[in-house]
Motif scaffolding. Structure first.
Motif, PDB file in Angstrom:
ATOM      1  N   GLU A  30       0.810  -1.210   0.000  1.00 42.28           N
ATOM      2  CA  GLU A  30       0.000   0.000   0.000  1.00 42.28           C
ATOM      3  C   GLU A  30       0.849   1.268   0.000  1.00 42.28           C
ATOM      4  OE1 GLU A  30      -2.902  -0.263   3.119  1.00 42.28           O
ATOM      5  OE2 GLU A  30      -4.135  -1.640   1.950  1.00 42.28           O
TER       6      GLU A  30
ATOM      7  N   GLY B  90      -3.753   1.739   6.223  1.00 44.96           N
ATOM      8  CA  GLY B  90      -3.402   2.178   4.877  1.00 44.96           C
ATOM      9  C   GLY B  90      -4.224   3.361   4.417  1.00 44.96           C
TER      10      GLY B  90
ATOM     11  N   ASN C 178      -2.548   6.794   3.306  1.00 44.60           N
ATOM     12  CA  ASN C 178      -2.434   6.973   1.855  1.00 44.60           C
ATOM     13  C   ASN C 178      -3.640   7.590   1.164  1.00 44.60           C
ATOM     14  OD1 ASN C 178       0.156   5.606   1.781  1.00 44.60           O
ATOM     15  ND2 ASN C 178      -0.969   3.701   2.103  1.00 44.60           N
TER      16      ASN C 178
END
Length: 462
Positions: free
Chosen positions: A254, A379, A383
């Motif tokens: 990721e 994640g 992100n």
């Protein structure tokens, strides 16, 4: 800290907030309407709060925590927890902590007409993330809220009443029409800027329906005379031995650096110049690119569509002109709440979607899905969420009838989790949440619906 523990921490802070507001504004009704960033947005029914008043609420809430207030609770026949503290009785969907003294990390931020109660960051439970006003996300929530108010829908029971009165089909048609109208308007906006835009970038957290959204948007773009061309970021993964490792020494798929960014940038720049490129095809079984790629060319009337978790990150393709990109953030921002104090967390709506989809199409049982969820959330926090305000437009993929439709599927799966499972408490809570939603017959849900991505029967290749 597990996701369940985080929920209890947040529930306890909300209890303290309710008590403080009741004392400071005895004639007002506090509403906890929706999640926003690492917090929840709150407002009073009939008043606009000043920054001074919000500061006073925060001050009194800190005093409540410092007093280490005891909180007692028991689960009632209405499936809610009946909590008692400081001569107050409040019903909650999550059990609170037994005492308030550990609730050290929070902040109240004035956000007219109300405020945001900011919780600790899920990845770093002893810190508060820097607050950047989420103007676009807030506007998307407000837009959905106005739509619900126009339909006189505010609580889960309002939808249940429509279902019990044989109004399911109207409900489905209404929700799907809103989606189609919004997707069409996004396509129109892209068409108006077609002379500049060569690349559409779509991102959003897990189980937001990004794949179906991208295909429905592509259909509307074709209606407008544009020719969308899909490019998968997954094909730009580095070979397994070049993939970065996370803190536990595991492959971090990721991470942005798990992608071959120089190759991606070179290909996108070449395509925009009208050149031919051979895009890679990634072999996930062997963890490397296939020997032969795929030839691609971008004509003047074509537009690239890229969907992925890093699509909104400015570092994905920093060499491209931002004016050539149109960025879209997709998320299931569910806004029907059980009552003024008990909201339905958008994260849990997505988790229920994922549990059903994983079992239907990926052969993954609910225990494994729940086991992966903490990593998925980490994640997203690293992100996706930090870049959501980079979007040119946001699309709310939630459907007001979706938990009614998902209930029979999710109940069967969650009911199979036994008390000795590490995720039994989470499963039990999700079952409690689903119990507030009357089941709905899914047979009349359109095959183009985003919900079909999770239920099955989709017209699209999802």
């Amino acid at each position: 800290m597990s996701d369940y523990s985080i929920r209890r921490y947040r529930q306890s802070l909300i209890l303290g907030l309710i008590g403080v507001v009741k004392k400071l504004f005895p004639s007002e009704q506090l509403k906890i309407t929706h999640s926003i960033l690492d917090g929840v947005y709150c407002e009073l029914d009939d008043s606009i709060l000043s920054s001074r008043e919000v500061a006073k609420i925060e001050e009194d809430l800190k005093r409540w925590v410092d007093a280490d207030q005891a909180i007692s609770y028991e689960k009632g026949p209405d499936r809610l927890y009946h909590c008692s503290f400081d001569s107050l009785e409040i019903k909650t969907i999550y059990p609170p902590l037994e005492r308030a003294g550990s609730l050290k990390y929070f902040q109240l931020i004035h956000f007219p007409p109300g405020f945001i109660l900011l919780f600790p960051n899920a990845n770093h439970p002893e810190t508060l993330a820097p607050f950047v006003p989420p103007e676009k996300l807030s506007a998307t929530f407000s837009e959905t809220q106005r739509w619900l108010e126009n339909l006189h829908l505010a609580k889960v029971q309002d939808v249940n009443s429509i279902i019990s009165a044989d109004g399911s089909q109207d409900l489905i048609c209404l929700a799907e029409a809103l989606h189609e109208k919004k997707i069409s308007s996004i396509a129109d906006r892209i068409f108006e800027q077609r002379c500049n835009i060569r690349l559409i970038l779509i991102s959003g957290p897990s189980s937001s329906g990004k794949t179906t959204f991208a295909q429905r948007l592509s259909t509307q773009l074709r209606v407008n005379g544009l020719r969308p061309l899909a490019l998968s970021l997954d094909n730009y993964f580095l070979s397994r031995d070049e993939t970065p490792l996370d803190a536990n020494g595991q492959y971090d798929f990721e991470s942005l650096n798990a992608l071959d960014l120089p190759l991606l940038a070179a290909h996108l720049n070449a395509l925009i110049r009208g050149e031919n490129v051979e895009t890679p095809i990634y072999d996930f079984v062997n963890g490397r690119r296939s020997p032969v790629g795929k030839s691609m060319h971008l004509s003047s009337d074509e537009i690239l569509v890229i969907e992925g978790i890093h699509a909104l990150n400015p570092c994905l393709v920093p060499s491209l002109d931002r004016n050539q990109m149109f960025k879209i953030y997709v998320s299931a921002l569910f806004e029907l709440n059980i009552d003024n104090y008990n909201r339905v967390p958008t994260t849990e709506v997505r988790l229920i979607r994922r549990i059903v989809r994983d079992n239907q199409f990926r052969g993954i049982n609910p225990e494994r899905t729940l086991g992966q969820w903490e990593s998925v959330r980490r994640g997203e926090n690293n992100n996706i969420f930090p870049y959501q305000e980079e979007a040119d437009v946001m699309f709310n993929s939630s459907l007001l009838y979706e938990l009614n439709a998902l209930r029979p599927y999710a109940e069967q799966l969650l009911g199979s989790i036994t008390p000795d499972c590490a995720y039994y408490k989470t499963a039990t809570h999700l079952l409690t949440l689903l119990s507030f939603f009357s089941p709905l017959d899914v047979s009349t849900i359109p095959f183009t619906s985003i919900l079909r991505e999770f239920l099955g029967g989709s017209t699209y290749n999802v």
